[in-house]
Design a protein around this motif. Structure first.
Motif, PDB file in Angstrom:
ATOM      1  N   GLU A  74       1.258  -1.017  -0.127  1.00 52.21           N
ATOM      2  CA  GLU A  74      -0.011   0.013   0.117  1.00 52.21           C
ATOM      3  C   GLU A  74       1.426   0.909   0.237  1.00 52.21           C
ATOM      4  O   GLU A  74       0.283   1.937  -0.733  1.00 52.21           O
ATOM      5  N   GLU A  75       1.810   1.280   0.740  1.00 48.96           N
ATOM      6  CA  GLU A  75       2.803   2.179   1.038  1.00 48.96           C
ATOM      7  C   GLU A  75       3.161   2.771  -1.048  1.00 48.96           C
ATOM      8  O   GLU A  75       3.646   3.875  -1.086  1.00 48.96           O
ATOM      9  N   SER A  76       3.846   2.476  -1.416  1.00 49.86           N
ATOM     10  CA  SER A  76       3.859   2.430  -3.175  1.00 49.86           C
ATOM     11  C   SER A  76       2.520   1.852  -4.460  1.00 49.86           C
ATOM     12  O   SER A  76       2.425   1.265  -5.628  1.00 49.86           O
ATOM     13  N   LEU A  77       1.570   2.327  -3.970  1.00 52.18           N
ATOM     14  CA  LEU A  77       0.462   1.560  -4.652  1.00 52.18           C
ATOM     15  C   LEU A  77       0.437   2.256  -5.320  1.00 52.18           C
ATOM     16  O   LEU A  77       0.006   1.549  -6.842  1.00 52.18           O
ATOM     17  N   LEU A  78       0.411   3.306  -6.127  1.00 49.64           N
ATOM     18  CA  LEU A  78       0.193   4.238  -7.029  1.00 49.64           C
ATOM     19  C   LEU A  78       1.094   3.794  -8.382  1.00 49.64           C
ATOM     20  O   LEU A  78       0.944   2.965  -9.739  1.00 49.64           O
ATOM     21  N   LEU A  79       2.640   4.100  -7.637  1.00 54.05           N
ATOM     22  CA  LEU A  79       3.427   3.240  -8.859  1.00 54.05           C
ATOM     23  C   LEU A  79       2.972   1.642  -8.933  1.00 54.05           C
ATOM     24  O   LEU A  79       3.619   1.115 -10.005  1.00 54.05           O
ATOM     25  N   SER A  80       3.135   0.764  -8.245  1.00 56.41           N
ATOM     26  CA  SER A  80       2.778  -0.340  -8.309  1.00 56.41           C
ATOM     27  C   SER A  80       1.407  -0.632  -9.566  1.00 56.41           C
ATOM     28  O   SER A  80       1.581  -1.754 -10.262  1.00 56.41           O
ATOM     29  N   LEU A  81       0.736   0.041  -9.260  1.00 55.48           N
ATOM     30  CA  LEU A  81      -1.102   0.200 -10.365  1.00 55.48           C
ATOM     31  C   LEU A  81      -0.619   0.063 -11.519  1.00 55.48           C
ATOM     32  O   LEU A  81      -0.275   0.113 -12.824  1.00 55.48           O
ATOM     33  N   GLU A  82       0.682   1.529 -11.500  1.00 53.60           N
ATOM     34  CA  GLU A  82       1.277   2.096 -12.765  1.00 53.60           C
ATOM     35  C   GLU A  82       1.921   1.109 -13.818  1.00 53.60           C
ATOM     36  O   GLU A  82       1.855   0.619 -15.091  1.00 53.60           O
ATOM     37  N   LEU A  83       2.686  -0.003 -12.837  1.00 57.20           N
ATOM     38  CA  LEU A  83       3.710  -0.884 -13.319  1.00 57.20           C
ATOM     39  C   LEU A  83       2.954  -2.317 -14.236  1.00 57.20           C
ATOM     40  O   LEU A  83       3.210  -2.447 -15.325  1.00 57.20           O
ATOM     41  N   ALA A  84       1.725  -2.349 -12.968  1.00 54.25           N
ATOM     42  CA  ALA A  84       1.047  -3.351 -13.610  1.00 54.25           C
ATOM     43  C   ALA A  84       0.049  -3.383 -14.323  1.00 54.25           C
ATOM     44  O   ALA A  84      -0.612  -4.110 -15.068  1.00 54.25           O
ATOM     45  N   SER A  85      -0.109  -2.031 -14.709  1.00 56.26           N
ATOM     46  CA  SER A  85      -1.125  -1.596 -15.909  1.00 56.26           C
ATOM     47  C   SER A  85      -1.235  -2.630 -17.542  1.00 56.26           C
ATOM     48  O   SER A  85      -1.938  -2.210 -17.896  1.00 56.26           O
ATOM     49  N   GLY A  86      -0.042  -2.985 -17.717  1.00 57.03           N
ATOM     50  CA  GLY A  86      -0.019  -3.374 -19.395  1.00 57.03           C
ATOM     51  C   GLY A  86      -0.582  -4.700 -18.606  1.00 57.03           C
ATOM     52  O   GLY A  86      -1.604  -4.696 -20.569  1.00 57.03           O
ATOM     53  N   SER A  87      -1.398  -5.254 -18.274  1.00 50.67           N
ATOM     54  CA  SER A  87      -2.442  -6.420 -18.212  1.00 50.67           C
ATOM     55  C   SER A  87      -3.592  -5.671 -18.446  1.00 50.67           C
ATOM     56  O   SER A  87      -4.458  -7.001 -18.604  1.00 50.67           O
ATOM     57  N   GLY A  88      -3.720  -4.401 -18.450  1.00 53.22           N
ATOM     58  CA  GLY A  88      -4.900  -4.271 -18.143  1.00 53.22           C
ATOM     59  C   GLY A  88      -5.907  -3.763 -16.724  1.00 53.22           C
ATOM     60  O   GLY A  88      -6.896  -3.528 -16.684  1.00 53.22           O
ATOM     61  N   GLN A  89      -5.401  -3.913 -16.425  1.00 53.83           N
ATOM     62  CA  GLN A  89      -5.766  -4.258 -14.883  1.00 53.83           C
ATOM     63  C   GLN A  89      -5.684  -2.727 -13.593  1.00 53.83           C
ATOM     64  O   GLN A  89      -4.518  -2.712 -13.273  1.00 53.83           O
ATOM     65  N   GLY A  90      -6.290  -2.264 -14.090  1.00 53.79           N
ATOM     66  CA  GLY A  90      -6.196  -0.784 -13.650  1.00 53.79           C
ATOM     67  C   GLY A  90      -7.035  -0.440 -12.873  1.00 53.79           C
ATOM     68  O   GLY A  90      -8.668  -0.941 -12.451  1.00 53.79           O
ATOM     69  N   LEU A  91      -7.581   0.749 -12.326  1.00 52.97           N
ATOM     70  CA  LEU A  91      -8.855   1.480 -11.222  1.00 52.97           C
ATOM     71  C   LEU A  91      -8.794   3.230 -10.911  1.00 52.97           C
ATOM     72  O   LEU A  91      -7.812   3.296 -11.659  1.00 52.97           O
ATOM     73  N   SER A  92     -10.062   3.276 -11.119  1.00 51.13           N
ATOM     74  CA  SER A  92     -10.230   4.415 -11.186  1.00 51.13           C
ATOM     75  C   SER A  92      -9.768   5.307 -10.572  1.00 51.13           C
ATOM     76  O   SER A  92      -8.993   4.476  -9.678  1.00 51.13           O
ATOM     77  N   PRO A  93      -9.620   6.846 -11.077  1.00 50.16           N
ATOM     78  CA  PRO A  93      -8.934   8.351  -9.936  1.00 50.16           C
ATOM     79  C   PRO A  93      -9.800   7.760  -8.305  1.00 50.16           C
ATOM     80  O   PRO A  93      -8.834   7.841  -7.474  1.00 50.16           O
ATOM     81  N   ASP A  94     -10.845   7.552  -9.020  1.00 50.85           N
ATOM     82  CA  ASP A  94     -11.669   7.716  -7.215  1.00 50.85           C
ATOM     83  C   ASP A  94     -11.430   6.695  -6.442  1.00 50.85           C
ATOM     84  O   ASP A  94     -10.869   6.704  -5.267  1.00 50.85           O
ATOM     85  N   ARG A  95     -11.346   5.421  -6.887  1.00 50.89           N
ATOM     86  CA  ARG A  95     -11.065   4.135  -6.271  1.00 50.89           C
ATOM     87  C   ARG A  95      -9.012   3.867  -6.241  1.00 50.89           C
ATOM     88  O   ARG A  95      -9.612   3.653  -4.806  1.00 50.89           O
ATOM     89  N   ARG A  96      -8.704   4.847  -6.351  1.00 52.16           N
ATOM     90  CA  ARG A  96      -7.204   4.197  -6.410  1.00 52.16           C
ATOM     91  C   ARG A  96      -6.880   5.725  -4.899  1.00 52.16           C
ATOM     92  O   ARG A  96      -6.792   5.451  -3.839  1.00 52.16           O
ATOM     93  N   ALA A  97      -7.544   6.459  -5.435  1.00 56.68           N
ATOM     94  CA  ALA A  97      -8.164   7.322  -3.467  1.00 56.68           C
ATOM     95  C   ALA A  97      -8.601   6.958  -2.528  1.00 56.68           C
ATOM     96  O   ALA A  97      -8.487   6.890  -1.704  1.00 56.68           O
ATOM     97  N   SER A  98      -9.833   6.555  -2.729  1.00 53.49           N
ATOM     98  CA  SER A  98      -9.957   6.085  -1.827  1.00 53.49           C
ATOM     99  C   SER A  98      -9.110   4.213  -0.676  1.00 53.49           C
ATOM    100  O   SER A  98      -9.232   4.633   0.245  1.00 53.49           O
ATOM    101  N   LEU A  99      -8.598   4.243  -2.038  1.00 52.96           N
ATOM    102  CA  LEU A  99      -7.497   2.906  -1.582  1.00 52.96           C
ATOM    103  C   LEU A  99      -6.664   3.551  -0.417  1.00 52.96           C
ATOM    104  O   LEU A  99      -6.474   2.609  -0.062  1.00 52.96           O
TER     105      LEU A  99
END
Length: 276
Positions: A3-28
């Motif tokens: 969770e400490e590097s959540l935004l960077l991690s989501l960016e790195l894993a996004s190549g598989s199409g696994q993303g979250l909407s901005p409001d979900r990211r902020a909530s998490l």
């Protein structure tokens, strides 16, 4: 993914199409920080999302100081309010193995399964049809546990075993080299070892007991159940599980950035041995 590097991690894993909407990211970002504080976890991992027909389950896991100690699993439907799931048992796995198809997205939903049970009446034995109800929450616990045991991944060297037994995060880990990162043998199952004890002394001779204390992915059955690819101009290694479609592990060689995320329907690809 931590969770400490959540935004960077989501960016790195996004190549598989696994993303979250901005409001979900902020909530998490906010809610996982509170989960870590309230439950007094050493680390909190965002595990992923199980897709349901009505709603999706967002899953997080809390780790204690001993990284291989049983993990606490929580789920949320809105990324804000988290509920603790009970630990998985063999009975749960047996009970939910008869349930097929997609998740509904409602923890209170009950699946109905008809079983034949033997009934004794004096000396005669009859088979009677009994309707058994299985809660979706029980199925959720079982599927998360199965995915964790089968495909949760960590790079070699990210954890180390202390002389007294507990497993700690290796603060000196600076990432795998590019050549090592391309080998399946450089990645371990993030769970208690199951196959290591079956190795001979000769096979264990080249292992470092402080680092090689988990099962390697290279011996997984069926062989070929992992896809390993280089992305972003050889700056990112991505492993994808073909046995549990939706599980993506990423690691940027020569950096501390690594993690895995599952985004899928919670269904195992049982046809894989016939596809290879």
């Amino acid at each position: 993914m931590d969770e400490e590097s959540l935004l960077l991690s989501l960016e790195l894993a996004s190549g598989s199409g696994q993303g979250l909407s901005p409001d979900r990211r902020a909530s998490l970002l906010t809610s996982l920080m509170l989960v870590k504080r309230d439950y007094r976890f050493d680390r909190v991992l965002f595990w992923g999302r199980i897709l349901g027909l009505v709603d999706d389950y967002y899953i997080a896991q809390g780790l204690s100081e001993d990284q291989l100690a049983p993990r606490k699993t929580l789920y949320s439907l809105n990324c804000m309010e988290w509920s603790l799931l009970p630990p998985a048992t063999e009975e749960m796995e047996m009970q939910t193995s008869v349930v097929k198809g997609r998740f509904m997205g409602d923890p209170s939903h009950a699946y109905e399964h008809t079983e034949l049970q033997k009934v004794n009446e004096g000396e005669k034995v009859f088979e009677e049809e009994v309707v058994v109800q299985i809660k979706e929450e029980t199925r959720l616990v079982s599927i998360i546990d199965q995915i964790d045991k089968a495909v949760a991944v960590i790079p070699r060297g990210a954890l180390f075993k202390t002389p007294f037994g507990p497993i700690r995060v290796n603060r000196t880990f600076e990432g795998l080299s590019l050549s090592e990162a391309k080998k399946l043998s450089s990645y371990f199952h993030f769970r208690e070892p199951a196959e290591l004890k079956n190795k001979t002394l000769l096979e264990k001779a080249d292992l470092d007991p402080s680092l090689d204390f988990m099962d390697s992915l290279e011996h997984d059955i069926p062989k070929g159940s992992w896809s390993i690819q280089m992305e972003r101009g050889n700056t990112l290694v991505v492993l994808r599980s073909l046995l549990w479609p939706g599980l993506t592990f990423y690691h940027a060689p020569r950096t501390k950035n690594y993690g895995y995320i599952y985004v899928g329907t919670g269904e195992k690809n049982i046809d894989l041995p016939f596809m290879l």
